[in-house]
Scaffold this motif. Structure first.
Motif, PDB file in Angstrom:
ATOM      1  N   PRO A 131      28.591  82.561 -45.498  1.00  0.00           N
ATOM      2  CA  PRO A 131      29.456  83.627 -45.299  1.00  0.00           C
ATOM      3  C   PRO A 131      30.403  84.095 -46.537  1.00  0.00           C
ATOM      4  O   PRO A 131      30.742  85.384 -46.485  1.00  0.00           O
ATOM      5  N   GLU A 132      30.171  83.219 -47.637  1.00  0.00           N
ATOM      6  CA  GLU A 132      30.865  83.727 -48.787  1.00  0.00           C
ATOM      7  C   GLU A 132      30.037  83.311 -49.867  1.00  0.00           C
ATOM      8  O   GLU A 132      29.545  82.191 -49.872  1.00  0.00           O
ATOM      9  N   MET A 133      30.088  83.918 -51.013  1.00  0.00           N
ATOM     10  CA  MET A 133      29.476  83.685 -52.419  1.00  0.00           C
ATOM     11  C   MET A 133      30.247  84.299 -53.356  1.00  0.00           C
ATOM     12  O   MET A 133      30.846  85.204 -53.427  1.00  0.00           O
ATOM     13  N   SER A 134      30.226  83.445 -54.473  1.00  0.00           N
ATOM     14  CA  SER A 134      30.970  84.089 -55.803  1.00  0.00           C
ATOM     15  C   SER A 134      30.160  83.848 -56.984  1.00  0.00           C
ATOM     16  O   SER A 134      29.008  82.962 -57.119  1.00  0.00           O
ATOM     17  N   VAL A 135      30.397  84.862 -57.691  1.00  0.00           N
ATOM     18  CA  VAL A 135      29.281  84.868 -59.150  1.00  0.00           C
ATOM     19  C   VAL A 135      30.388  85.285 -60.155  1.00  0.00           C
ATOM     20  O   VAL A 135      31.221  86.053 -60.080  1.00  0.00           O
ATOM     21  N   GLN A 136      29.832  84.883 -61.362  1.00  0.00           N
ATOM     22  CA  GLN A 136      30.673  85.157 -62.595  1.00  0.00           C
ATOM     23  C   GLN A 136      29.947  86.545 -63.193  1.00  0.00           C
ATOM     24  O   GLN A 136      28.531  86.759 -62.939  1.00  0.00           O
ATOM     25  N   GLU A 137      30.778  87.562 -63.498  1.00  0.00           N
ATOM     26  CA  GLU A 137      30.159  88.771 -64.161  1.00  0.00           C
ATOM     27  C   GLU A 137      29.323  88.375 -65.242  1.00  0.00           C
ATOM     28  O   GLU A 137      29.053  87.517 -66.112  1.00  0.00           O
ATOM     29  N   ALA A 138      28.161  89.143 -65.170  1.00  0.00           N
ATOM     30  CA  ALA A 138      26.619  89.082 -65.878  1.00  0.00           C
ATOM     31  C   ALA A 138      25.908  87.948 -65.524  1.00  0.00           C
ATOM     32  O   ALA A 138      24.750  87.938 -66.072  1.00  0.00           O
ATOM     33  N   PHE A 158      21.584  93.703 -37.549  1.00  0.00           N
ATOM     34  CA  PHE A 158      22.357  93.208 -38.547  1.00  0.00           C
ATOM     35  C   PHE A 158      22.507  91.883 -38.547  1.00  0.00           C
ATOM     36  O   PHE A 158      22.874  91.203 -37.668  1.00  0.00           O
ATOM     37  N   GLY A 159      22.656  91.177 -39.671  1.00  0.00           N
ATOM     38  CA  GLY A 159      23.220  89.859 -39.747  1.00  0.00           C
ATOM     39  C   GLY A 159      24.774  89.961 -39.808  1.00  0.00           C
ATOM     40  O   GLY A 159      25.100  91.042 -39.791  1.00  0.00           O
ATOM     41  N   GLN A 160      25.319  88.826 -40.151  1.00  0.00           N
ATOM     42  CA  GLN A 160      26.739  88.655 -39.941  1.00  0.00           C
ATOM     43  C   GLN A 160      27.520  88.883 -41.365  1.00  0.00           C
ATOM     44  O   GLN A 160      28.777  89.036 -41.271  1.00  0.00           O
ATOM     45  N   GLY A 161      26.560  88.989 -42.464  1.00  0.00           N
ATOM     46  CA  GLY A 161      27.097  89.505 -43.574  1.00  0.00           C
ATOM     47  C   GLY A 161      27.546  88.183 -44.605  1.00  0.00           C
ATOM     48  O   GLY A 161      27.982  87.252 -44.002  1.00  0.00           O
ATOM     49  N   THR A 162      27.548  88.517 -45.912  1.00  0.00           N
ATOM     50  CA  THR A 162      27.944  87.505 -46.732  1.00  0.00           C
ATOM     51  C   THR A 162      28.959  88.312 -47.571  1.00  0.00           C
ATOM     52  O   THR A 162      28.740  89.408 -48.580  1.00  0.00           O
ATOM     53  N   ILE A 163      30.266  87.936 -48.067  1.00  0.00           N
ATOM     54  CA  ILE A 163      31.369  88.298 -48.882  1.00  0.00           C
ATOM     55  C   ILE A 163      30.835  87.846 -50.241  1.00  0.00           C
ATOM     56  O   ILE A 163      30.922  86.522 -50.440  1.00  0.00           O
ATOM     57  N   LEU A 164      30.661  88.714 -51.159  1.00  0.00           N
ATOM     58  CA  LEU A 164      30.391  88.298 -52.483  1.00  0.00           C
ATOM     59  C   LEU A 164      31.611  88.690 -53.354  1.00  0.00           C
ATOM     60  O   LEU A 164      31.936  89.984 -53.451  1.00  0.00           O
ATOM     61  N   THR A 165      32.084  88.010 -54.107  1.00  0.00           N
ATOM     62  CA  THR A 165      33.012  88.150 -54.978  1.00  0.00           C
ATOM     63  C   THR A 165      32.507  87.874 -56.444  1.00  0.00           C
ATOM     64  O   THR A 165      31.720  87.019 -56.592  1.00  0.00           O
ATOM     65  N   VAL A 166      32.913  88.508 -57.185  1.00  0.00           N
ATOM     66  CA  VAL A 166      32.408  88.815 -58.596  1.00  0.00           C
ATOM     67  C   VAL A 166      33.753  88.366 -59.687  1.00  0.00           C
ATOM     68  O   VAL A 166      34.762  89.231 -59.725  1.00  0.00           O
ATOM     69  N   HIS A 167      33.701  87.334 -60.235  1.00  0.00           N
ATOM     70  CA  HIS A 167      34.662  86.942 -61.347  1.00  0.00           C
ATOM     71  C   HIS A 167      34.609  87.517 -62.641  1.00  0.00           C
ATOM     72  O   HIS A 167      33.681  87.301 -63.270  1.00  0.00           O
ATOM     73  N   PRO A 168      35.534  88.184 -63.332  1.00  0.00           N
ATOM     74  CA  PRO A 168      35.329  88.459 -64.342  1.00  0.00           C
ATOM     75  C   PRO A 168      35.269  87.385 -65.553  1.00  0.00           C
ATOM     76  O   PRO A 168      35.716  86.313 -65.304  1.00  0.00           O
TER      77      PRO A 168
END
Lengths: 118, 117
Positions: A9-16, A108-118
């Motif tokens: 449902p949710e994923m996060s990643v650091q910039e770069a 469509f699938g249900q979606g994944t919210i992607l957050t990108v952290h600076p």
């Protein structure tokens, strides 16, 4: 009927950094397309990348690439060198293709919210 | 036009009212689609037009929903006797037709958010 499943449902990643979004699908068809769409808060669905099922080579578009595993019915999206502008909802979608009369009836699938952290 | 245009961007209505949502596709795109996206979900197919005719309306949830495309360009989605469950974002998309390379590449509009109170 075809189904598309996005288990994150949710994923996060650091910039770069690099992040991979997962998608599995279920179909008995042999000819189809798979897509990843991005939907920012503006709501407009933007095509990120497209894969034709009969092509074994994984599609790539700049920083975006897919890992298409046809036998496993898996279609993951890898985003390299993540940027703040990549933050959005990402949807995996399936399109059955049955020749010249086919049209864009996407599942469509249900979606994944992607957050990108600076 | 350069993109798919949808109006209104937001619509708030009361239960039982009639609503019209408009879509202006990309010039030259003969295929037009309506999808509905409920909160936190992926879009779901409603209807597909090829030219002026509805070639596939299998996704319309019930007979309160109707769509037209009288001149093969602009389309209107019409919802009668709205219910709270109709609240969603209604997305329109258009594409070329026929060949693989065109018919499967949909361009979406920004959607119309419908809220039924």
């Amino acid at each position: 009927a075809q189904t598309v499943t996005q288990s994150q449902p949710e994923m996060s990643v650091q910039e770069a950094e690099t992040v991979t979004l997962s998608c599995t699908y279920d179909t008995s068809e042999s000819d189809y397309y798979l897509f990843w769409y991005k939907q920012p808060p503006s709501r407009q669905m933007i095509l990120v990348i497209r894969q034709e099922a009969y092509k074994q080579q994984n599609a790539t578009e700049n920083r975006f690439s897919v890992n298409f595993q046809k036998a496993a019915k898996s279609f993951s999206l890898k985003i390299s060198d993540s940027q703040l502008g990549d933050a959005a909802m990402y949807f995996c979608a399936y399109l059955r293709w049955a020749g010249g009369t086919s049209y864009g009836k996407l599942t469509f699938g249900q979606g994944t919210i992607l957050t990108v952290h600076p | 036009g350069a993109g798919v245009s949808q109006t209104p961007s937001n619509k708030v209505t009361e239960k039982g009212k009639y609503v019209e949502l408009r879509c202006d596709p990309i010039s030259g795109h003969t295929a037009l689609y309506w999808y509905r996206q409920s909160l936190g979900q992926g879009p779901e197919f409603l209807i597909y037009f090829q030219g002026t005719g509805a070639a596939d309306d299998s996704g319309l949830p019930n007979d309160r929903f109707f769509a037209v495309r009288p001149e093969g360009s602009v389309s209107t989605l019409k919802i009668q006797r709205t219910e709270r469950g109709d609240s969603a974002v209604y997305l329109c998309a258009s594409s070329l037709s026929g060949a693989r390379s065109g018919a499967n590449v949909l361009t979406f509009g920004a959607g119309s958010r419908l809220t039924v109170l």
